[in-house]
Design an enzyme around this catalytic site. Structure first.
Site, PDB file in Angstrom:
ATOM      1  N   CYS A 106       0.847  -1.201   0.000  1.00 28.33           N
ATOM      2  CA  CYS A 106       0.000   0.000   0.000  1.00 28.33           C
ATOM      3  C   CYS A 106       0.881   1.248   0.000  1.00 28.33           C
ATOM      4  O   CYS A 106       1.524   1.535  -0.994  1.00 28.33           O
ATOM      5  CB  CYS A 106      -1.005  -0.020   1.138  1.00 28.33           C
ATOM      6  SG  CYS A 106      -0.345  -0.437   2.753  1.00 28.33           S
ATOM      7  N   SER A 107       0.941   1.958   1.109  1.00 21.43           N
ATOM      8  CA  SER A 107       1.682   3.214   1.073  1.00 21.43           C
ATOM      9  C   SER A 107       2.300   3.531   2.433  1.00 21.43           C
ATOM     10  O   SER A 107       2.383   4.693   2.814  1.00 21.43           O
ATOM     11  CB  SER A 107       0.750   4.343   0.644  1.00 21.43           C
ATOM     12  OG  SER A 107      -0.347   4.405   1.534  1.00 21.43           O
ATOM     13  N   CYS A 108       2.721   2.512   3.196  1.00 17.06           N
ATOM     14  CA  CYS A 108       3.336   2.751   4.498  1.00 17.06           C
ATOM     15  C   CYS A 108       4.566   3.639   4.309  1.00 17.06           C
ATOM     16  O   CYS A 108       5.358   3.435   3.390  1.00 17.06           O
ATOM     17  CB  CYS A 108       3.731   1.426   5.147  1.00 17.06           C
ATOM     18  SG  CYS A 108       2.301   0.377   5.481  1.00 17.06           S
TER      19      CYS A 108
HETATM   20 FE    FE Z   1       1.644   0.045   3.359  1.00 16.93          FE
END
Ligand code: FE
Length: 195
Positions: A104-106
């Site tokens: 995702c976008s951590c």
């Molecule tokens: Fe993530």
């Protein structure tokens, strides 16, 4: 590996608020985008730049930063959500590190602010793992063959930040001056610092 922030009630609440405020004509989506851009490009990454500048000028701090990123960053007053388990990886003449979140976008919010759009793009997330050198060259970063490239996959448990190399051109500068030269992309690892 869990990515619970994707369904974070705070994110859902924020989105609901944005919709309501926009519908009521109290804010425009453009104004909100402007604020987000500000956090992506200016405010957020400046914290990381101060961390890097301190590490470059204080060898004992650099050691603490590499041993326990979270605590060393907290020493400078930075912390909070999405920064609890922060690991700092150091670029050297032999090793180049680059950060991604494949699922995702951590991203390490306390030091880098909000992630840029390309960081969240499925293309970056898959390709940086498969063909890191090609993707880095598309960012304008050509690495010699002998340099080892390490790709770090962030998650809700561990978020990574790159400690870039200090270029010779910045030797002798003070912490404040150094910080002004350190930008977000170098701390994600898709660029180097300086000329
Ligand atoms: Fe993530």
């Amino acid at each position: 590996m869990s990515h619970e922030h994707e369904t974070d009630p705070r994110a859902i609440r924020a989105e609901a608020l944005e919709t309501l405020l926009t519908e009521q004509g109290l804010v425009t989506p453009e104004a909100i985008d402007g604020i987000l851009r500000h956090y992506e490009q200016d405010v957020g990454p400046m914290n990381g730049a101060r961390v890097v500048a301190r590490a470059w000028t204080d060898p004992a701090y650099r050691e603490r930063l590499l041993a326990d990123g979270y605590s060393a960053i907290a020493e400078l007053g930075f912390g909070g959500p999405q920064g609890e388990h922060l690991v700092v990886v150091e670029n050297t003449p032999q090793v180049h590190n680059v950060v991604v979140c494949t699922l995702c976008s951590c991203y390490p919010w306390p030091v880098l602010g909000l992630p840029p759009a390309w960081y969240k793009d499925p293309s970056y997330r898959s390709r940086i793992v498969r063909e890191p050198r090609k993707v880095l060259s598309e960012f304008g970063l050509e690495l010699p063959e002998e340099v080892e490239v390490r790709v770090w996959d962030s998650s809700a448990e561990i978020r990574y930040m790159v400690l870039p190399e200090q270029p010779a051109s910045l030797a002798g500068l003070g912490e404040e001056e150094l910080a002004a030269h350190i930008d977000r992309d170098a701390m994600i690892g898709v660029a180097k610092v300086g000329p």
